[in-house]
Design a protein around this motif. Structure first.
Motif, short mmCIF file in Angstrom:
data_model
loop_
_atom_site.label_atom_id
_atom_site.label_comp_id
_atom_site.label_asym_id
_atom_site.label_seq_id
_atom_site.Cartn_x
_atom_site.Cartn_y
_atom_site.Cartn_z
N SER A 61 34.29 31.88 -1.79
CA SER A 61 32.66 31.77 -2.37
C SER A 61 32.71 30.83 -3.34
O SER A 61 33.33 30.96 -4.67
CB SER A 61 32.33 33.13 -2.49
OG SER A 61 30.97 32.99 -2.81
N CYS A 62 31.88 29.87 -3.34
CA CYS A 62 30.99 29.03 -3.96
C CYS A 62 29.70 29.36 -4.26
O CYS A 62 28.85 28.45 -4.94
CB CYS A 62 31.29 27.48 -3.68
SG CYS A 62 30.08 27.00 -2.12
N THR A 63 29.36 30.48 -3.66
CA THR A 63 27.75 30.89 -4.03
C THR A 63 27.74 31.95 -5.05
O THR A 63 26.68 31.83 -5.92
CB THR A 63 27.28 31.54 -2.62
OG1 THR A 63 27.56 30.71 -1.46
CG2 THR A 63 25.73 32.08 -2.59
N LEU A 64 28.62 32.94 -5.26
CA LEU A 64 28.44 33.80 -6.33
C LEU A 64 28.51 33.16 -7.71
O LEU A 64 29.35 32.54 -7.62
CB LEU A 64 29.51 34.82 -6.02
CG LEU A 64 29.46 35.41 -4.64
CD1 LEU A 64 30.41 36.67 -4.74
CD2 LEU A 64 28.01 36.19 -4.29
N GLY A 65 27.72 33.79 -8.33
CA GLY A 65 27.45 33.37 -9.83
C GLY A 65 26.73 32.24 -10.17
O GLY A 65 26.33 31.50 -11.06
#
Length: 260
Positions: free
Chosen positions: A208-212
């Motif tokens: 994932s590159c969405t979380l945070g």
């Protein structure tokens, strides 16, 4: 997850139906599904005339340049877990592209595969229920940019899209990519129906590159929520914490989230 029918789970048939040109592989796959096509039937087009992405967006589907295909699935799980199929598919795509190229791919929730911040694959899942509310079939449409050059994308898309060729300088055999994906997807799909979502969820989180990241949740282009994406729940919904510390849960069938 309800796995009461697990004894009926069989390997996907990988019955491939190829068409030189279609309006949309998802539309054709629905027609096949309504006529009783077996699970694992794959509808592939050399070119799509009216390819669609999520929320009705146009998907460019040039002849000979990429993989444009849809799978017919008939999962033996409760309908409430059907949304997990998109996330499972994204993991399968990211894995095989990474193996083929030795590049690091990322998943942008819920259905985009990115390389160096540019989109290389999109996934569109559509589910049909029977009269009892169980899953009759699910169509999973996938578009992977394989051998596009910068000129193929044009000025408008070149800044946001990429292909395996642009990333590596290598022209790939589309059927090689398709077979690698179908093998990996079949393995994950069987595991999911037998053992649930936990292992696949962990893999998804790693890509994932969405979380945070701070995200903006939109409905029909109207901002309805913003905050930091913190997690994904067991149903595949994104959990976003706003400035007031409140957690919102969002289903990707209704909203658009900009991040990565």
């Amino acid at each position: 997850m309800d796995r009461k029918k697990f004894a009926q789970i069989k390997p996907l048939s990988q019955n491939l139906q190829y068409f030189a040109e279609l309006d949309s592989t998802n539309v054709t796959a629905k027609e096949f599904a309504e006529k009783g096509a077996a699970e694992g039937t794959v509808i592939q087009a050399g070119k799509q005339l009216s390819g669609k992405g999520r929320l009705g967006r146009v998907w460019e589907s040039q002849a000979g340049k990429g993989l444009w295909f849809s799978m017919i699935l008939r999962p033996t799980v409760a309908a409430e877990y059907g949304a997990q199929i998109t996330l499972l598919t994204a993991v399968a795509v990211a894995r095989i592209l990474q193996l083929l190229t030795n590049k690091n791919f990322a998943i942008k929730w819920p259905n985009d595969i990115l390389l160096d911040g540019k989109k290389i694959c999109g996934i569109l899942s559509e589910m049909a229920l029977d009269v009892e509310g169980d899953i009759d079939y699910t169509i999973v449409g996938i578009g992977i940019n394989i051998n596009m050059s910068s000129e193929d994308f044009g000025a408008q898309l070149a800044a946001t899209a990429t292909s395996l060729y642009l990333a590596t300088g290598i022209e790939y055999e589309r059927e090689q990519v398709l077979r690698a994906f179908l093998d990996e997807f079949g393995r994950l799909y069987s595991h999911w129906q037998l053992h649930g979502f936990d292992d696949i969820r962990r893999s998804w989180l790693q890509y994932s590159c969405t979380l945070g990241h701070k995200v903006v949740v939109k409905d029909n282009d109207e901002e309805i929520y913003s905050g930091v994406a913190e997690d994904m729940d067991d149903y595949g919904s994104l959990l976003v914490r706003n400035a007031a510390g409140e957690i919102g849960s969002f289903d990707f069938g209704e909203i658009s989230i900009r991040s990565c």
